[in-house]
Design a protein around this motif. Structure first.
Motif, PDB file in Angstrom:
ATOM      1  N   LYS A 279       0.717  -1.451   0.527  1.00 29.56           N
ATOM      2  CA  LYS A 279       0.346  -0.227   0.432  1.00 29.56           C
ATOM      3  C   LYS A 279       0.470   1.143  -0.293  1.00 29.56           C
ATOM      4  CE  LYS A 279      -4.098  -1.766   1.847  1.00 29.56           C
ATOM      5  NZ  LYS A 279      -5.026  -1.939   3.507  1.00 29.56           N
ATOM      6  N   ARG A 290       3.974   7.320   2.697  1.00 26.71           N
ATOM      7  CA  ARG A 290       3.791   6.059   2.909  1.00 26.71           C
ATOM      8  C   ARG A 290       3.281   4.912   2.522  1.00 26.71           C
ATOM      9  NH1 ARG A 290       0.846   5.745   8.738  1.00 26.71           N
ATOM     10  NH2 ARG A 290      -0.113   3.791   8.996  1.00 26.71           N
ATOM     11  N   GLU A 292       2.866   0.746   3.284  1.00 28.85           N
ATOM     12  CA  GLU A 292       2.646  -0.621   3.773  1.00 28.85           C
ATOM     13  C   GLU A 292       3.005  -1.343   3.236  1.00 28.85           C
ATOM     14  OE1 GLU A 292      -0.653  -0.406   6.238  1.00 28.85           O
ATOM     15  OE2 GLU A 292      -0.858   1.527   6.391  1.00 28.85           O
ATOM     16  N   ALA A 350       3.475  -3.348  12.707  1.00 24.89           N
ATOM     17  CA  ALA A 350       3.001  -2.642  13.385  1.00 24.89           C
ATOM     18  C   ALA A 350       1.230  -3.403  13.003  1.00 24.89           C
ATOM     19  CB  ALA A 350       2.312  -1.008  12.512  1.00 24.89           C
ATOM     20  N   SER A 352      -1.435  -5.379  13.763  1.00 29.98           N
ATOM     21  CA  SER A 352      -2.131  -6.182  12.925  1.00 29.98           C
ATOM     22  C   SER A 352      -3.044  -7.443  12.924  1.00 29.98           C
ATOM     23  CB  SER A 352      -0.936  -6.932  11.145  1.00 29.98           C
ATOM     24  OG  SER A 352      -2.203  -7.627  10.386  1.00 29.98           O
ATOM     25  N   ARG A 357       2.203  -6.560   9.337  1.00 25.31           N
ATOM     26  CA  ARG A 357       2.164  -5.460   8.781  1.00 25.31           C
ATOM     27  C   ARG A 357       3.890  -4.522   9.627  1.00 25.31           C
ATOM     28  NH1 ARG A 357      -0.798  -1.247  11.260  1.00 25.31           N
ATOM     29  NH2 ARG A 357      -0.964   0.463   9.421  1.00 25.31           N
ATOM     30  N   LEU A 359       5.086  -1.323   8.361  1.00 24.45           N
ATOM     31  CA  LEU A 359       5.099   0.943   7.672  1.00 24.45           C
ATOM     32  C   LEU A 359       5.702   1.273   7.824  1.00 24.45           C
ATOM     33  CD1 LEU A 359       2.982   2.440   7.930  1.00 24.45           C
ATOM     34  CD2 LEU A 359       2.844   2.762  10.465  1.00 24.45           C
ATOM     35  N   THR A 361       7.456   5.076   7.010  1.00 24.97           N
ATOM     36  CA  THR A 361       7.473   6.774   6.557  1.00 24.97           C
ATOM     37  C   THR A 361       8.726   7.049   6.238  1.00 24.97           C
ATOM     38  OG1 THR A 361       5.559   6.617   8.252  1.00 24.97           O
ATOM     39  CG2 THR A 361       6.149   8.578   7.575  1.00 24.97           C
TER      40      THR A 361
END
Length: 370
Positions: A279, A290, A292, A350, A352, A357, A359, A361
């Motif tokens: 994502k 961002r 994912e 993160a 999930s 998951r 993450l 940034t």
């Protein structure tokens, strides 16, 4: 070593060891002379009052002086022998030995300087070995993709049309960029790796990364592994970019390292016919991104979250890999974190509901440069 204790002393700064040494070698040698004189004078005065023959006093004075001198000399030569042994070990490539730092004179300062030097040499040797391991890991992906394309052409599965040859050319170009990284060792040793930022559209870029990931899966399809020779072609890769016209201003090569390694890791841990989703969304600040990466595997225990991105860490989950996975080298996630850190971004595991998951940034150019 320019910022170490030895450097501070050489620049005139007394440093943490202090410029005033109450037990310096000069003080000890001066005390030795004074004590020798006092002993000789005292014995001479005793000889005068007791009418002892001078030759006996001379012999006693020499013996006492030699004993004190021997004690002082041993205290000075013993640490030098220790330093010589450590220096010899360092010259043979053993950077683990250290000199004892139990003195507060010039020899103590020298011992601490040698230990600082040994620490930095050991760190540089470790970085060199990690660099070789990282480059070896990174070379496998484009080589596997290029091999898949060429084998398909040779076997007649695909034709050598312009689209297929462009794919092969892209893998060859990536190999060339990785080789250029080897030629930039001086910057890597100094911790300086330049970022070549440029603006690109996220959707077509990530589509290309996932297409290459599928090639790698195809290249591994015929390889026999400890799990029985199964493949990971059954894992479906999904891309979700919103808004579709999303752009980013980052280093494409470094982001490729991040996404490719994370997707490869997610595929390895996916169950049969599982799904890996990438994502992409705008970040909280302008020009930020961002990302994912989600899979449907067994996930990562919370107790392991802080160790996930360590080098050579392959996890402690029982049977963590899907069929056909060789487990990897434990470097992919470490490389991903390194590339994210270069951008001044953040990466972590993160919460999930299912699977794992990751993450990421990535700040915009204006933020990361400041």
């Amino acid at each position: 070593m320019s910022d170490g204790p030895a450097a501070r002393k050489g620049s005139g700064d007394p440093g943490p060891w202090g410029a005033v040494r109450p037990f310096s070698i000069k003080t000890k040698l001066g005390a030795l002379v004074v004590i020798s004189v006092l002993i000789t004078t005292g014995l001479s005065m005793i000889a005068v009052h007791t009418k002892t023959e001078l030759r006996f006093i001379t012999v006693f004075s020499m013996i006492a002086t030699l004993l004190i001198t021997q004690f002082v000399a041993h205290s000075l030569t013993a640490p030098l022998d220790d330093m010589n042994a450590v220096a010899r070990s360092i010259s043979h490539g053993d950077y683990t030995r250290r000199v004892r730092e139990n003195r507060w004179d010039e020899l103590g300062d020298l011992a601490r300087t040698i230990n600082v030097m040994a620490d930095e040499l050991e760190a540089q040797d470790h970085q060199r070995k990690e660099l070789v391991a990282n480059v070896s890991h990174e070379l496998r992906t484009p080589i596997a993709g290029l091999r898949a394309v060429l084998e398909n052409i040779v076997d007649g599965v695909t034709e050598a049309d312009p689209e297929t040859m462009r794919t092969a050319l892209k893998q060859t170009e990536r190999l060339g960029r990785l080789v250029e990284t080897l030629l930039d060792l001086s910057r890597l040793d100094n911790g300086v790796v330049p970022l070549r930022r440029q603006r690109f559209e996220v959707w077509p870029y990530l589509s290309g990364v996932l297409k290459e990931a599928n090639m790698v899966a195809s290249a591994r399809a015929g390889m026999t592994t400890g799990s029985g020779g199964h493949t990971r072609k059954d894992v479906h890769l999904s891309l979700d970019v919103s808004p579709p016209e999303l752009t980013a201003h980052l280093d494409p090569e470094r982001i490729h390292q991040v996404v490719a390694n994370l997707v490869d890791n997610a595929v390895k841990h996916s169950p049969p016919h599982g799904r890996v989703t990438v994502k992409a969304r705008p970040g909280p600040q302008p020009d930020s991104l961002r990302l994912e990466i989600l899979d449907e595997g067994p996930g990562i225990p919370r107790t392991e979250w802080h160790r996930v991105f360590e080098r050579f860490n392959r996890g402690s989950v029982n049977l963590p890999h899907g069929p056909g996975s060789d487990g990897g080298t434990g470097l992919g996630l470490a490389i991903a974190r390194w590339a994210v850190d270069l951008h001044g971004g953040r990466i972590g595991v993160a919460e999930s509901e299912r699977g794992c998951r990751i993450l990421i940034t990535l700040p915009g150019a204006s933020l990361s440069s400041g």
